[in-house]
Write an enzyme that holds these catalytic residues in place. Structure first.
Site, mmCIF file in Angstrom:
data_model
loop_
_atom_site.group_PDB
_atom_site.id
_atom_site.type_symbol
_atom_site.label_atom_id
_atom_site.label_comp_id
_atom_site.label_asym_id
_atom_site.label_seq_id
_atom_site.Cartn_x
_atom_site.Cartn_y
_atom_site.Cartn_z
ATOM 1 N N ASP A 164 31.515 -27.202 29.776
ATOM 2 C CA ASP A 164 31.860 -25.831 30.114
ATOM 3 C C ASP A 164 30.581 -25.139 30.569
ATOM 4 O O ASP A 164 29.561 -25.211 29.883
ATOM 5 C CB ASP A 164 32.404 -25.133 28.861
ATOM 6 N N ASP A 203 33.451 -21.326 33.728
ATOM 7 C CA ASP A 203 34.109 -20.273 32.979
ATOM 8 C C ASP A 203 34.157 -18.978 33.794
ATOM 9 O O ASP A 203 33.151 -18.580 34.403
ATOM 10 C CB ASP A 203 33.281 -20.044 31.700
ATOM 11 N N GLU A 231 37.700 -21.827 36.446
ATOM 12 C CA GLU A 231 38.707 -21.072 35.684
ATOM 13 C C GLU A 231 39.120 -19.860 36.510
ATOM 14 O O GLU A 231 38.672 -18.736 36.279
ATOM 15 C CB GLU A 231 38.145 -20.624 34.330
ATOM 16 N N HIS A 277 42.730 -23.467 25.401
ATOM 17 C CA HIS A 277 42.317 -22.765 24.183
ATOM 18 C C HIS A 277 42.553 -21.257 24.238
ATOM 19 O O HIS A 277 42.314 -20.569 23.253
ATOM 20 C CB HIS A 277 40.835 -23.052 23.943
ATOM 21 N N ASP A 278 42.959 -20.739 25.389
ATOM 22 C CA ASP A 278 43.170 -19.290 25.508
ATOM 23 C C ASP A 278 44.642 -18.902 25.450
ATOM 24 O O ASP A 278 44.960 -17.714 25.506
ATOM 25 C CB ASP A 278 42.597 -18.779 26.845
HETATM 26 C C1 GLC Z 1 36.904 -17.774 29.454
HETATM 27 C C2 GLC Z 1 37.150 -18.650 28.247
HETATM 28 C C3 GLC Z 1 37.465 -17.779 27.067
HETATM 29 C C4 GLC Z 1 36.291 -16.879 26.822
HETATM 30 C C5 GLC Z 1 35.911 -16.091 28.070
HETATM 31 C C6 GLC Z 1 34.570 -15.449 27.951
HETATM 32 O O1 GLC Z 1 38.045 -17.082 29.813
HETATM 33 O O2 GLC Z 1 38.176 -19.558 28.518
HETATM 34 O O3 GLC Z 1 37.756 -18.522 25.918
HETATM 35 O O4 GLC Z 1 36.572 -15.997 25.780
HETATM 36 O O5 GLC Z 1 35.844 -16.918 29.204
HETATM 37 O O6 GLC Z 1 33.548 -16.398 28.030
#
Ligand code: GLC
Length: 572
Positions: free
Chosen positions: A99, A196, A275, A335-336
Site C-alpha cells: 500500500d 491509496d 484506489e 477493509h473499508d
Molecule cells: C484509503 C484507505 C482507508 C484510509 C484512507 C486514508 O481510503 O483505504 O482505509 O482510511 O485511505 O488513508
C-alpha cells in the site's frame, strides 16, 4: 495464452496485516503469522497479495497514518521478517504489492514534526500551511480540514484525520523523499503498489468554499436519518458537493506519470493499481496506472444481473475510450466496506438470510468471470460477516469514535442509538481477526490474549478455515474450485465479454471468448429455476466446466438452471 502481464492473469488477495494471522501470540497479526499462512494462500489459488500498510504507525487510522515509509511496524516484525515473507511468497509464485499512501503522513512522522516546529525550518513547506482557515472545508473523517499547530502559529490541511496531515505535493522535495521510499521497496523486490486515495492529493488552488449548509457531523447525521428517495438523493448531492474542491484536482496525472517512470526503471512488470474508479488515471494505457478499481460495481445494496450488466456496459465502454488494451479490475470487498456476505444478504432488505451462502458464491462467480483482474479480501473465502462492536469504547476506527462523540455531545442523540450508528458506520466490523479454527479466539491468537479487535463468535458455527477445508461443499472449497477453473480456461482470463441480454432478468448470462475458446457463464440469482434454449443463439456445448450443483444434462436446447446455480460451459 496471449502475452499478458502477470497482474492481468492474477487473482489478488488483500491481507489486512493486523487481523490476518498472529504468529507471536500478542493479539495482533504479524509477518510471522502471514509467513505461516503462505501455503494456505497458495492452495487457495491466489497469485498475488496486496498488503495493507505494514509500516510504523500510531494507528489513528489503523496503519494508514504512516510515521516511517521505509520500515516495518514493530508489532508486525522487522525488515528481515518482511524479506522472509517476500521471498516465501515469490518462491511459491505469488507476487506482492504494498500500500502506498502518497497524500499524507502521520502527524508523528519526522517530516511533519520538523515542518510544524517553526515557519522557517528546511521542511517548513512540506505540508499545506495557512495563517487562518481560508474556507469551510471539512475533513472526511473528523470535522474541519484545517487544524491549528501552536508551535508555528499556523493551520495545516488534512483531508483525513488531523493526525494525517496532507503533504504539499507542489514541493519537489516531497516527490524526491517519497520516490526514495518507493525505490526502497522496489529494490527489495516488491512487485508494485496499490495507491491509496489518489484523488485527494491536490486541492482546488482557489480554495473555494463548498456550498453545503452543514458540517461533517451534520451531514453524517442527515445521511443516517434520510428515509425517502428524495432525502437520500439530497444527501448524495451534499456528499459530492462538500468535497468537490478537495478531490480530483489538477496535478494528479502528472504525478502518476512521474511515479510510473520510477517503476519503469525496474525490471519485471512492476504494477500500480489506484484506489479510485476514474479510468482517466490509466493515462494513455501505459503511462500512468495499470488499473483502477471498478468500485461502481460494488456500490449497491443488492447485486443483481441488471446492475451488473449496466455496470459492465458503462465500465467497458469507459475503458475502451482510454485504450483498446485498458485493463479492468473488479472487486466487491475490502477493509473499508461492509463484508460481502453481509452486504449482499437479503436479510437486511427482506429479513431472509436463508440464501446468503448461495449469494456469496454468486458474488465470487461474478468477480472471477467478468473481464478484468479480481481482487478478494481476506476472510471472504470463508464467508466472514460484519461483526458490530456494540461497546463504543472498544471501537478502534477513530472515524467512528469521532462520530459517536459528536452524536452524543453535539447532536444529543440517544446513547444507545449513537452506539448503534457508530458500530454500523465503523470499519471495525469488517476488519475483525481472521477465523482460522473452531477454538477460542478462532485460533487467531491464544485464548488468554485479547485480540486487537474482538473475534466474531460465529467461528464456532462453521465460519472458520479448518472446518471448511475438510468440507467439500463449503464456501472455501467453492472458492478453490472456481479459482482453478478460471486459471485453466484462458477465455475467463483474457476473453472478450459478450452479454446475452434477452433471456431472463434474474439470470446473468454472458460469453467470454478468445480466438480459441468460448465460455458461456450462466448465473441464476433467483430462488426459482430458469430454463433456456441457447441453440437459438447458435451455440453448441463442447464441454461442461463447472456447476455449483450436480447436473446430469447440459443440453443447450433446454438448459434448466436450478435456483442460484452457477454453471460454466465451454461452447462453440
Ligand atoms: C484509503 C484507505 C482507508 C484510509 C484512507 C486514508 O481510503 O483505504 O482505509 O482510511 O485511505 O488513508
Amino acid at each position: 495464452m496471449r502475452n499478458l502481464k502477470w497482474w492481468q492473469k492474477a487473482v489478488f488477495y488483500q491481507i489486512y496485516p493486523r487481523s490476518f494471522a498472529d504468529g507471536n501470540g500478542d493479539g495482533i497479526g504479524d509477518f510471522k503469522g502471514i509467513i505461516e499462512k503462505l501455503d494456505y494462500l497458495k492452495d487457495l489459488g491466489v497469485d498475488a497479495l496486496w498488503l495493507s500498510p505494514h509500516f510504523p504507525s500510531p494507528n489513528w487510522d489503523c496503519g494508514y497514518d504512516i510515521s516511517d515509509f521505509e520500515e516495518v511496524a514493530p508489532e508486525y516484525g522487522n525488515l528481515e521478517g518482511f524479506n522472509v515473507f517476500l521471498k516465501g511468497a515469490h518462491d511459491r509464485g505469488m507476487h506482492i504489492i504494498l500500500d502506498l499512501v502518497l497524500n499524507h503522513t502521520s502527524d508523528q512522522h519526522r517530516w511533519f514534526l520538523e515542518s510544524k516546529s517553526s515557519r522557517d525550518n528546511p521542511k517548513s513547506d512540506w505540508y499545506v500551511w495557512v495563517d487562518a482557515p481560508p474556507n469551510n472545508w471539512q475533513s472526511c473523517f473528523d470535522g474541519p480540514a484545517w487544524t491549528f499547530a501552536p508551535e508555528r502559529g499556523q493551520y495545516f490541511y488534512h483531508y483525513f484525520m488531523k493526525q494525517q496531515p496532507d503533504l504539499n505535493w507542489h514541493n519537489p522535495q516531497v516527490h524526491q523523499a517519497m520516490w526514495h521510499a518507493v525505490r526502497f521497496w522496489l529494490d527489495l523486490g516488491v512487485d508494485g503498489f496499490r495507491l491509496d486515495a489518489i484523488g485527494t492529493i491536490f486541492e482546488d488552488p482557489a480554495l473555494t468554499s463548498h456550498p453545503v449548509p452543514l458540517d461533517l457531523a451534520g451531514l453524517r447525521h442527515l445521511s443516517d436519518i434520510a428515509r425517502t428517495p428524495e432525502e437520500r438523493a439530497q444527501v448524495e448531492i451534499y456528499w459530492k458537493e462538500m468535497f468537490k474542491y478537495q478531490l480530483g484536482q489538477p496535478g494528479i496525472h502528472e504525478l502518476l506519470k512521474e511515479l510510473r517512470t520510477v517503476l519503469d526503471g525496474y525490471d519485471g512488470d512492476r504494477m500500480l493499481v489506484g484506489e479510485d474508479d476514474d479510468v482517466t488515471y490509466l493515462g494513455n494505457g501505459g503511462d500512468e496506472l495499470d488499473m483502477v478499481f471498478n468500485f461502481p460495481l460494488m456500490r449497491t445494496d443488492l447485486l443483481t444481473p441488471e446492475w451488473i450488466i449496466k455496470n459492465q456496459q458503462e465500465r467497458l465502454a469507459a475503458l475502451g475510450a482510454v485504450s483498446p488494451d485498458a485493463w479492468a479490475c473488479n472487486t466487491l470487498g475490502n477493509h473499508d466496506n461492509s463484508r460481502i456476505y453481509t452486504r449482499y444478504s437479503l436479510a437486511r432488505l427482506s429479513g431472509d438470510g436463508a440464501h446468503d451462502g448461495e449469494r456469496a458464491r454468486l458474488a465470487l462467480a461474478v468477480v472471477l468471470t467478468l473481464r478484468g483482474t479480481p481482487f478478494l479480501y481476506n476472510g471472504e473465502e470463508i464467508g466472514m460477516t460484519d461483526y458490530l462492536i456494540s461497546d463504543p469504547s472498544c471501537l478502534r476506527d477513530n472515524m467512528a469514535t469521532w462520530y459517536y462523540d459528536h452524536l452524543m455531545n453535539d447532536l444529543k442523540v440517544d446513547p444507545a442509538e449513537a452506539a448503534r450508528r457508530a458500530a454500523s458506520m465503523s470499519r471495525d466490523k469488517n476488519r475483525t481477526p481472521m477465523q482460522w479454527r473452531n477454538a477460542p479466539n478462532a485460533g487467531f491468537c491464544p485464548k488468554d490474549i485479547s485480540p486487537w479487535l474482538p473475534v466474531n463468535p460465529n467461528y464456532s458455527s462453521g465460519v472458520n478455515v479448518q472446518e471448511q477445508e475438510k468440507d467439500p461443499v463449503s464456501l472455501l472449497s467453492f472458492y478453490r474450485s472456481l479459482m482453478r477453473i478460471r486459471k485453466a480456461n484462458p477465455a475467463l482470463v483474457e476473453g472478450d465479454y459478450h452479454p446475452i441480454l434477452t433471456l431472463a432478468s434474474d439470470c446473468l448470462l454472458f460469453r467470454r471468448s478468445t480466438a480459441d475458446q468460448s465460455v458461456l457463464v450462466t448465473l441464476n440469482f433467483s430462488e426459482k429455476p430458469a430454463s433456456f434454449n441457447f441453440s437459438e443463439l447458435n451455440m453448441q456445448m463442447t464441454r461442461a466446466l463447472f456447476s455449483s450443483t450436480e447436473r446430469n444434462t447440459t443440453d443447450l436446447r433446454h438448459l434448466t438452471l436450478v435456483p442460484f446455480e452457477i454453471c460454466l460451459l465451454e461452447v462453440k
